[in-house]
Design a protein around this motif. Structure first.
Motif, PDB file in Angstrom:
ATOM      1  N   VAL A 138       0.799  -1.190  -0.039  1.00  0.00           N
ATOM      2  CA  VAL A 138      -0.078  -0.084   0.155  1.00  0.00           C
ATOM      3  C   VAL A 138       1.003   1.291  -0.069  1.00  0.00           C
ATOM      4  CG1 VAL A 138      -1.888  -1.129   0.848  1.00  0.00           C
ATOM      5  CG2 VAL A 138      -0.042   0.069   2.549  1.00  0.00           C
ATOM      6  N   GLU A 139       0.237   2.469  -0.239  1.00  0.00           N
ATOM      7  CA  GLU A 139       1.066   3.365  -0.255  1.00  0.00           C
ATOM      8  C   GLU A 139       1.640   3.773   1.267  1.00  0.00           C
ATOM      9  OE1 GLU A 139       2.074   5.501  -2.332  1.00  0.00           O
ATOM     10  OE2 GLU A 139       0.990   4.554  -4.348  1.00  0.00           O
ATOM     11  N   PRO A 140       2.722   4.410   1.455  1.00  0.00           N
ATOM     12  CA  PRO A 140       3.003   4.880   2.803  1.00  0.00           C
ATOM     13  C   PRO A 140       2.164   5.684   3.757  1.00  0.00           C
ATOM     14  CG  PRO A 140       4.981   4.869   1.078  1.00  0.00           C
ATOM     15  CD  PRO A 140       3.880   4.885   0.373  1.00  0.00           C
ATOM     16  N   GLU A 141       1.453   6.518   3.006  1.00  0.00           N
ATOM     17  CA  GLU A 141       0.367   7.374   3.873  1.00  0.00           C
ATOM     18  C   GLU A 141      -0.588   6.323   4.249  1.00  0.00           C
ATOM     19  OE1 GLU A 141       1.601   7.850   0.914  1.00  0.00           O
ATOM     20  OE2 GLU A 141       2.613   9.749   0.688  1.00  0.00           O
ATOM     21  N   THR A 142      -1.037   5.432   3.438  1.00  0.00           N
ATOM     22  CA  THR A 142      -2.364   4.530   3.805  1.00  0.00           C
ATOM     23  C   THR A 142      -1.710   3.636   4.908  1.00  0.00           C
ATOM     24  OG1 THR A 142      -2.945   4.624   1.402  1.00  0.00           O
ATOM     25  CG2 THR A 142      -3.834   2.867   2.777  1.00  0.00           C
ATOM     26  N   PHE A 143      -0.427   3.075   4.853  1.00  0.00           N
ATOM     27  CA  PHE A 143       0.150   2.517   5.913  1.00  0.00           C
ATOM     28  C   PHE A 143       0.024   3.322   7.121  1.00  0.00           C
ATOM     29  CE2 PHE A 143       3.678   0.689   8.349  1.00  0.00           C
ATOM     30  CZ  PHE A 143       3.217  -0.626   8.427  1.00  0.00           C
ATOM     31  N   GLU A 144       0.695   4.346   7.449  1.00  0.00           N
ATOM     32  CA  GLU A 144       0.838   5.167   8.510  1.00  0.00           C
ATOM     33  C   GLU A 144      -0.455   5.532   8.895  1.00  0.00           C
ATOM     34  OE1 GLU A 144       3.538   8.542   8.169  1.00  0.00           O
ATOM     35  OE2 GLU A 144       4.728   7.436   6.609  1.00  0.00           O
ATOM     36  N   GLU A 145      -1.488   5.797   8.246  1.00  0.00           N
ATOM     37  CA  GLU A 145      -3.069   6.354   8.823  1.00  0.00           C
ATOM     38  C   GLU A 145      -3.378   5.195   9.659  1.00  0.00           C
ATOM     39  OE1 GLU A 145      -5.285   7.133   5.478  1.00  0.00           O
ATOM     40  OE2 GLU A 145      -4.325   9.087   4.869  1.00  0.00           O
ATOM     41  N   LYS A 146      -3.035   3.778   9.219  1.00  0.00           N
ATOM     42  CA  LYS A 146      -3.770   2.647   9.858  1.00  0.00           C
ATOM     43  C   LYS A 146      -2.912   2.193  11.169  1.00  0.00           C
ATOM     44  CE  LYS A 146      -6.508   0.277   7.945  1.00  0.00           C
ATOM     45  NZ  LYS A 146      -7.666  -0.443   7.242  1.00  0.00           N
ATOM     46  N   ALA A 147      -1.580   2.558  10.922  1.00  0.00           N
ATOM     47  CA  ALA A 147      -0.743   1.927  12.047  1.00  0.00           C
ATOM     48  C   ALA A 147      -1.053   2.647  13.500  1.00  0.00           C
ATOM     49  CB  ALA A 147       0.914   2.312  11.703  1.00  0.00           C
ATOM     50  N   SER A 148      -0.568   2.062  14.496  1.00  0.00           N
ATOM     51  CA  SER A 148      -0.733   2.540  15.827  1.00  0.00           C
ATOM     52  C   SER A 148       0.433   1.931  16.656  1.00  0.00           C
ATOM     53  CB  SER A 148      -2.078   2.068  16.320  1.00  0.00           C
ATOM     54  OG  SER A 148      -2.220   0.668  16.469  1.00  0.00           O
ATOM     55  N   ASP A 149       0.383   1.448  17.959  1.00  0.00           N
ATOM     56  CA  ASP A 149       1.028   0.571  18.590  1.00  0.00           C
ATOM     57  C   ASP A 149       1.394  -0.522  17.791  1.00  0.00           C
ATOM     58  OD1 ASP A 149       1.545   2.522  20.364  1.00  0.00           O
ATOM     59  OD2 ASP A 149       0.079   1.756  21.833  1.00  0.00           O
ATOM     60  N   THR A 150       0.510  -1.071  17.413  1.00  0.00           N
ATOM     61  CA  THR A 150       0.536  -2.378  16.514  1.00  0.00           C
ATOM     62  C   THR A 150       0.506  -1.858  15.128  1.00  0.00           C
ATOM     63  OG1 THR A 150      -0.442  -3.451  18.036  1.00  0.00           O
ATOM     64  CG2 THR A 150      -0.103  -4.828  15.972  1.00  0.00           C
ATOM     65  N   GLU A 158      -8.476  -4.962  -0.891  1.00  0.00           N
ATOM     66  CA  GLU A 158      -7.856  -5.143  -2.200  1.00  0.00           C
ATOM     67  C   GLU A 158      -7.609  -3.698  -3.105  1.00  0.00           C
ATOM     68  OE1 GLU A 158      -7.829  -8.586  -5.238  1.00  0.00           O
ATOM     69  OE2 GLU A 158      -9.758  -7.474  -4.984  1.00  0.00           O
ATOM     70  N   ASP A 159      -8.757  -2.879  -2.673  1.00  0.00           N
ATOM     71  CA  ASP A 159      -8.726  -1.624  -3.484  1.00  0.00           C
ATOM     72  C   ASP A 159      -7.593  -0.544  -2.938  1.00  0.00           C
ATOM     73  OD1 ASP A 159     -10.896  -2.254  -5.122  1.00  0.00           O
ATOM     74  OD2 ASP A 159     -12.502  -1.266  -3.865  1.00  0.00           O
ATOM     75  N   GLN A 160      -7.070  -0.767  -1.858  1.00  0.00           N
ATOM     76  CA  GLN A 160      -6.142  -0.153  -1.077  1.00  0.00           C
ATOM     77  C   GLN A 160      -4.616  -0.582  -1.537  1.00  0.00           C
ATOM     78  OE1 GLN A 160      -7.446  -0.562   3.073  1.00  0.00           O
ATOM     79  NE2 GLN A 160      -7.486   1.533   2.943  1.00  0.00           N
ATOM     80  N   ILE A 161      -4.483  -1.807  -2.105  1.00  0.00           N
ATOM     81  CA  ILE A 161      -3.420  -2.093  -2.728  1.00  0.00           C
ATOM     82  C   ILE A 161      -2.639  -1.497  -4.032  1.00  0.00           C
ATOM     83  CG2 ILE A 161      -2.199  -4.244  -3.755  1.00  0.00           C
ATOM     84  CD1 ILE A 161      -3.007  -4.361  -0.596  1.00  0.00           C
ATOM     85  N   ARG A 162      -1.691  -1.033  -3.965  1.00  0.00           N
ATOM     86  CA  ARG A 162      -1.187  -0.272  -5.062  1.00  0.00           C
ATOM     87  C   ARG A 162      -1.468  -0.777  -6.325  1.00  0.00           C
ATOM     88  NH1 ARG A 162       4.818  -0.051  -4.397  1.00  0.00           N
ATOM     89  NH2 ARG A 162       4.842   1.795  -5.901  1.00  0.00           N
ATOM     90  N   PRO A 163      -1.887  -0.116  -7.468  1.00  0.00           N
ATOM     91  CA  PRO A 163      -2.260  -0.664  -8.807  1.00  0.00           C
ATOM     92  C   PRO A 163      -1.233  -1.352  -9.476  1.00  0.00           C
ATOM     93  CG  PRO A 163      -3.452   1.449  -8.482  1.00  0.00           C
ATOM     94  CD  PRO A 163      -2.525   1.366  -7.317  1.00  0.00           C
ATOM     95  N   VAL A 164       0.054  -1.023  -9.428  1.00  0.00           N
ATOM     96  CA  VAL A 164       1.318  -1.656  -9.872  1.00  0.00           C
ATOM     97  C   VAL A 164       1.436  -2.952  -9.265  1.00  0.00           C
ATOM     98  CG1 VAL A 164       3.107  -0.478  -8.412  1.00  0.00           C
ATOM     99  CG2 VAL A 164       3.587  -1.090 -10.667  1.00  0.00           C
ATOM    100  N   CYS A 165       1.217  -2.957  -7.879  1.00  0.00           N
ATOM    101  CA  CYS A 165       1.304  -4.313  -7.281  1.00  0.00           C
ATOM    102  C   CYS A 165       0.112  -5.116  -7.765  1.00  0.00           C
ATOM    103  CB  CYS A 165       1.311  -4.079  -5.856  1.00  0.00           C
ATOM    104  SG  CYS A 165       2.698  -3.246  -5.077  1.00  0.00           S
TER     105      CYS A 165
END
Length: 260
Positions: free
Chosen positions: A122-134, A143-150
């Motif tokens: 996923v895009e780094p911004e998408t990953f960081e938005e969902k990240a917390s302590d875990t 699936e729609d959040q996976i980068r199209p190129v992937c």
């Protein structure tokens, strides 16, 4: 040689255990793995010198802010490592590493090339938005959040490696597959739960994943061809580019010091 490893663990935990065994058996002196950047919800390649830091690693992180092939080039370009370095690469990173070897930007002397199956990023911004302590894993994203190129990449597993860590078709843990003589010698020292004589389940899972990605690629590449057909469409596509050269900076096989 193909075997099941740590069936009771998830892929991240099993992979950490695998690298811990490599360190304990003195088969490697250091390892390049994705790890959490201290104090941040970001993942970057980190060079570890012992198993003590493995808990901070995230081998199957669903995000890739930069290519580990570039980091491997920085480690090996000017001098071979004195002792064995294990590097964990995604399929796209391993293919980039092969190209950099051809360009004499990477030396594989004293390098143990370990790859792993990749369901995408996923895009780094998408990953960081969902990240917390875990930190989130691949299953935490749609699936729609996976980068199209992937989603259109036809290589969910790497064609070149000493050892590949497989997850497609695995019912738990990971599948370790030695692809070179070096890899076979390494796995002789690893405690596999069982050798995998029948790989039909894995083969079927890989085929299903490739077929899904091929269908996605065919659809979206056809749309792209329509969007860029003709000089007017090409101008429209590129007229908002900023000439920032980020594409050059991020390209894993661009290494020249002067491009202009």
């Amino acid at each position: 040689m193909v075997g099941i490893y740590k069936k009771a663990l998830d892929p991240d935990q099993a992979t950490r255990e695998f690298f811990a065994e490599l360190f304990e058996a003195n088969l490697i002196s250091s390892a390049l793995l994705p790890a959490r950047k201290a104090g941040l919800n970001q993942i970057f390649p980190a060079l570890l010198s012992s198993k003590d830091s493995l808990e901070e690693t995230f081998p199957f992180a669903p995000v890739m802010p930069l290519s580990a092939a570039v980091q491997l080039s920085k480690i090996t370009r000017f001098a071979d490592p004195e002792h064995t370095v294990a590097v964990l690469l995604r399929p796209c990173e391993s293919r980039a590493a092969v190209e950099l070897v051809k360009l004499r930007q990477i030396s594989l002397d004293n390098v143990l090339l370990i790859t792993r199956d990749c369901p995408g990023t996923v895009e780094p911004e998408t990953f960081e938005e969902k990240a917390s302590d875990t930190l989130p894993g691949f299953s935490d994203f749609t699936e729609d959040q996976i980068r199209p190129v992937c989603r259109m990449c036809e290589h969910p597993t790497a064609p070149v490696a000493d050892i590949n860590i497989g997850t497609f078709g695995a019912e738990g843990g990971i599948i370790l597959e030695a692809k070179t003589d070096k890899g076979i010698e390494i796995l002789k020292h690893i405690k596999l739960e069982a050798e995998l004589e029948d790989t039909s389940a894995r083969d079927a899972a890989l085929k299903s994943e490739k077929d899904k990605r091929t269908a996605y690629a065919d659809k979206h590449l056809a749309e792209l061809q329509k969007e860029v057909a003709g000089i007017d469409n090409l101008i429209r596509l590129y007229d908002h580019r900023l000439n920032c050269h980020n594409c050059r900076s991020m390209c894993p096989v661009c290494y020249c010091n002067e491009c202009f």
